[in-house]
Write an enzyme that holds these catalytic residues in place. Structure first.
Site, PDB file in Angstrom:
ATOM      1  CB  CYS A  70     -37.663  14.883  63.844  1.00 38.95           C
ATOM      2  SG  CYS A  70     -37.424  13.217  63.204  1.00 38.95           S
ATOM      3  CB  CYS A  74     -43.552   9.597  64.894  1.00 40.20           C
ATOM      4  SG  CYS A  74     -42.055   8.944  64.105  1.00 40.20           S
ATOM      5  CB  CYS A  77     -43.083  12.523  67.721  1.00 40.96           C
ATOM      6  SG  CYS A  77     -41.501  13.135  68.379  1.00 40.96           S
ATOM      7  CB  CYS A 114     -31.524   7.222  77.781  1.00 41.26           C
ATOM      8  SG  CYS A 114     -32.196   6.778  76.178  1.00 41.26           S
ATOM      9  CB  CYS A 145     -29.163   4.218  76.700  1.00 42.29           C
ATOM     10  SG  CYS A 145     -30.522   3.787  75.592  1.00 42.29           S
ATOM     11  CB  CYS A 205     -33.346  -0.044  74.987  1.00 42.14           C
ATOM     12  SG  CYS A 205     -34.699   0.800  75.837  1.00 42.14           S
ATOM     13  NE  ARG A 277     -35.728   1.451  80.665  1.00 38.86           N
ATOM     14  CZ  ARG A 277     -35.035   2.487  80.218  1.00 38.86           C
ATOM     15  NH1 ARG A 277     -34.920   2.691  78.931  1.00 38.86           N
ATOM     16  NH2 ARG A 277     -34.487   3.316  81.061  1.00 38.86           N
TER      17      ARG A 277
HETATM   18  N1  SAM Z   1     -35.800   9.980  66.652  1.00 38.96           N
HETATM   19  C1  SAM Z   1     -35.469   8.743  67.210  1.00 38.96           C
HETATM   20  C2  SAM Z   1     -36.461   7.665  66.890  1.00 38.96           C
HETATM   21  O1  SAM Z   1     -37.630   7.926  66.713  1.00 38.96           O
HETATM   22  O2  SAM Z   1     -36.043   6.492  66.848  1.00 38.96           O
HETATM   23  C3  SAM Z   1     -35.252   8.782  68.702  1.00 38.96           C
HETATM   24  C4  SAM Z   1     -36.115   9.642  69.599  1.00 38.96           C
HETATM   25  S1  SAM Z   1     -37.829   9.222  69.699  1.00 38.96           S
HETATM   26  C5  SAM Z   1     -38.491  10.617  70.528  1.00 38.96           C
HETATM   27  C6  SAM Z   1     -37.856   7.852  70.821  1.00 38.96           C
HETATM   28  C7  SAM Z   1     -39.182   7.256  71.182  1.00 38.96           C
HETATM   29  O3  SAM Z   1     -39.891   8.110  72.063  1.00 38.96           O
HETATM   30  C8  SAM Z   1     -40.200   6.978  70.091  1.00 38.96           C
HETATM   31  O4  SAM Z   1     -39.924   5.820  69.373  1.00 38.96           O
HETATM   32  C9  SAM Z   1     -41.471   6.825  70.892  1.00 38.96           C
HETATM   33  O5  SAM Z   1     -41.673   5.474  71.254  1.00 38.96           O
HETATM   34  C10 SAM Z   1     -41.225   7.676  72.131  1.00 38.96           C
HETATM   35  N2  SAM Z   1     -42.137   8.836  72.144  1.00 38.96           N
HETATM   36  C11 SAM Z   1     -42.032   9.949  71.402  1.00 38.96           C
HETATM   37  N3  SAM Z   1     -43.052  10.797  71.639  1.00 38.96           N
HETATM   38  C12 SAM Z   1     -43.830  10.213  72.579  1.00 38.96           C
HETATM   39  C13 SAM Z   1     -45.045  10.577  73.224  1.00 38.96           C
HETATM   40  N4  SAM Z   1     -45.661  11.717  72.944  1.00 38.96           N
HETATM   41  N5  SAM Z   1     -45.570   9.729  74.135  1.00 38.96           N
HETATM   42  C14 SAM Z   1     -44.947   8.558  74.411  1.00 38.96           C
HETATM   43  N6  SAM Z   1     -43.799   8.153  73.820  1.00 38.96           N
HETATM   44  C15 SAM Z   1     -43.255   8.953  72.910  1.00 38.96           C
HETATM   45  C1  DTB Z   2     -38.701   5.569  75.111  1.00 35.31           C
HETATM   46  O1  DTB Z   2     -39.231   4.480  74.861  1.00 35.31           O
HETATM   47  N1  DTB Z   2     -39.325   6.590  75.688  1.00 35.31           N
HETATM   48  C2  DTB Z   2     -38.439   7.727  75.814  1.00 35.31           C
HETATM   49  C3  DTB Z   2     -37.084   7.161  75.320  1.00 35.31           C
HETATM   50  N2  DTB Z   2     -37.437   5.864  74.853  1.00 35.31           N
HETATM   51  C4  DTB Z   2     -36.292   7.902  74.364  1.00 35.31           C
HETATM   52  C5  DTB Z   2     -38.922   8.959  75.134  1.00 35.31           C
HETATM   53  C6  DTB Z   2     -40.270   9.448  75.635  1.00 35.31           C
HETATM   54  C7  DTB Z   2     -40.589  10.719  74.976  1.00 35.31           C
HETATM   55  C8  DTB Z   2     -41.860  11.322  75.452  1.00 35.31           C
HETATM   56  C9  DTB Z   2     -42.191  12.581  74.734  1.00 35.31           C
HETATM   57  C10 DTB Z   2     -41.186  13.695  74.908  1.00 35.31           C
HETATM   58  O2  DTB Z   2     -40.790  14.000  76.059  1.00 35.31           O
HETATM   59  O3  DTB Z   2     -40.818  14.302  73.901  1.00 35.31           O
HETATM   60 FE1  SF4 Z   3     -38.538  12.046  64.795  1.00 28.53          FE
HETATM   61 FE2  SF4 Z   3     -40.100  12.005  66.912  1.00 28.53          FE
HETATM   62 FE3  SF4 Z   3     -40.380  10.146  65.047  1.00 28.53          FE
HETATM   63 FE4  SF4 Z   3     -38.154  10.150  66.621  1.00 28.53          FE
HETATM   64  S1  SF4 Z   3     -40.268   9.801  67.268  1.00 28.53           S
HETATM   65  S2  SF4 Z   3     -38.265   9.871  64.390  1.00 28.53           S
HETATM   66  S3  SF4 Z   3     -37.919  12.367  66.918  1.00 28.53           S
HETATM   67  S4  SF4 Z   3     -40.755  12.359  64.785  1.00 28.53           S
END
Ligand code: SAM
Ligand code: DTB
Ligand code: SF4
Length: 332
Positions: A70, A74, A77, A114, A145, A205, A277
């Site tokens: 990606c 973030c 992430c 989801c 979702c 959500c 949640r």
């Molecule tokens: N790329 C899309 C976006 O960011 O909108 C969708 C997938 S993204 C992984 C969805 C959500 O997962 C993020 O907004 C964040 O709140 C959560 N998330 C990602 N990495 C995480 C982590 N290491 N710990 C907790 N939540 C995480």
């Molecule tokens: C949300 O709030 N938490 C989920 C879902 N929406 C998509 C994602 C959590 C991701 C945690 C890190 C991972 O497994 O990559």
């Molecule tokens: Fe990309 Fe992760 Fe950010 Fe979603 S949360 S936009 S997958 S870097």
């Protein structure tokens, strides 16, 4: 019971806004966060019982349909190209594999699938493919979702037409903390996508992450943003940061577990009818703490051995936990 009506003499009661048009003030939410824990949990549980069966927990299974690579930065992430987390980027899952995952999720007791994709924003041709996946998930008999990043109006409309029930798009943190976590898109971009999802007629959500080094005031700021969305989201994921080696937040200090419970309780009080949640982070959480989160008003979990790329408690273990707590889940 009216949140504001609970008699408590040793703290100024934090009142719910009287009319929908009024907004939650960050200071009022912070006052709730600062209540003695038993008082806060009592208020949250009282609100919870007005709208939900307190013994029922929703089970939603996550599926990463497009993992890694990606372009966003973030800081939490593992899927960002900006950080070396050892994660291999993959291609989009095909329809047969997604159907099999949906059937397995349903068979193990989930009511929602989801689907997450590591995109900044999908291309129109991605939306066509995801629409096929949504139809498949609905055909299996699950709620659908998606979380795919930023959407245009026409993309949101196309997802709605394919039958998508919920779109997940998180605000993640308070506006004032946001720039410390993400630089490649701004807060307003997120609010704009949420408005498009609403406009298209899907349920929202939207939640955030706790434990990224934010202050209590910033946690109150995140909850205020969510609660002041009009209407507030139907579903509010409260994630505890899963620290992944290689990401900038890998070494951030742990959050006090009771502060996490407080955040859940305040989400419940300020968004009474939302599913709150207990989302990412359960694998590192003691089961007693998870139980306290349910008492504080959480009524939905991610269910299945994996989140998107990181671990989640095994489904069997979760079933056993729910049983020990006398909790049930709705059948699909
Ligand atoms: N790329 C899309 C976006 O960011 O909108 C969708 C997938 S993204 C992984 C969805 C959500 O997962 C993020 O907004 C964040 O709140 C959560 N998330 C990602 N990495 C995480 C982590 N290491 N710990 C907790 N939540 C995480
Ligand atoms: C949300 O709030 N938490 C989920 C879902 N929406 C998509 C994602 C959590 C991701 C945690 C890190 C991972 O497994 O990559
Ligand atoms: Fe990309 Fe992760 Fe950010 Fe979603 S949360 S936009 S997958 S870097």
């Amino acid at each position: 019971m009216d949140v504001a009506a609970t008699p408590i003499t040793f703290h100024k009661p934090a009142a719910a806004p009287a009319a929908a048009a009024e907004r939650w003030r960050v200071a009022d939410i912070q006052a709730l966060l600062e209540l003695p824990l038993p008082e806060l949990i009592h208020r949250a549980q009282s609100v919870h019982r007005q709208h939900f069966d307190p013994a029922e927990i929703e089970l939603a299974t996550l599926l990463s349909i497009k993992t890694g690579g990606c372009p966003e930065d973030c800081g939490y992430c593992p899927q960002s190209v900006h950080y070396d987390t050892g994660l291999e980027a993959g291609k989009m899952m095909d329809v047969v594999a997604v159907r099999a995952a949906a059937e397995a999720a349903k068979a193990s007791g989930a009511t929602r699938l989801c689907m997450g994709a590591a995109w900044r924003a999908p291309k129109d041709r991605d939306i066509d493919k995801v629409a096929t996946l949504i139809r498949e998930v609905k055909d299996v008999g699950l709620e659908a979702c998606c979380t795919l990043g930023m959407l245009s109006d026409s993309q949101a409309q196309a997802l709605k037409e394919a039958g998508l029930d919920y779109y997940n798009h998180n605000l993640d943190t308070a506006p004032e903390a946001y720039g410390r976590i993400i630089t490649t898109r701004d807060y307003q971009d997120r609010l704009d996508t949420l408005a498009r999802v609403r406009q298209a007629g899907m349920s929202v959500c939207c939640g955030g992450i706790v434990g990224m080094g934010e202050s209590r005031t910033e946690r109150a700021g995140l909850i205020a943003q969510l609660a002041n969305l009009d209407p507030y989201p139907e579903s509010v994921p409260i994630n505890e940061l899963v620290k992944v080696e290689g990401t900038p937040l890998a070494d951030v200090d742990d959050i006090d577990p009771f502060e996490f419970v407080r955040t859940i309780a305040v989400a419940r009080i300020t968004m009474p009818k939302a599913k709150v949640r207990l989302s990412a982070g359960r694998q590192q959480m003691h089961e007693a703490l998870q139980a306290l989160c349910f008492v504080a008003g959480a009524n939905s979990i991610f269910y299945g051995d994996k989140l998107l790329t990181t671990g989640n408690p095994e489904a069997e273990r979760d079933r056993a936990l729910l049983k020990r707590l006398g909790l049930t889940s709705r059948q699909a």
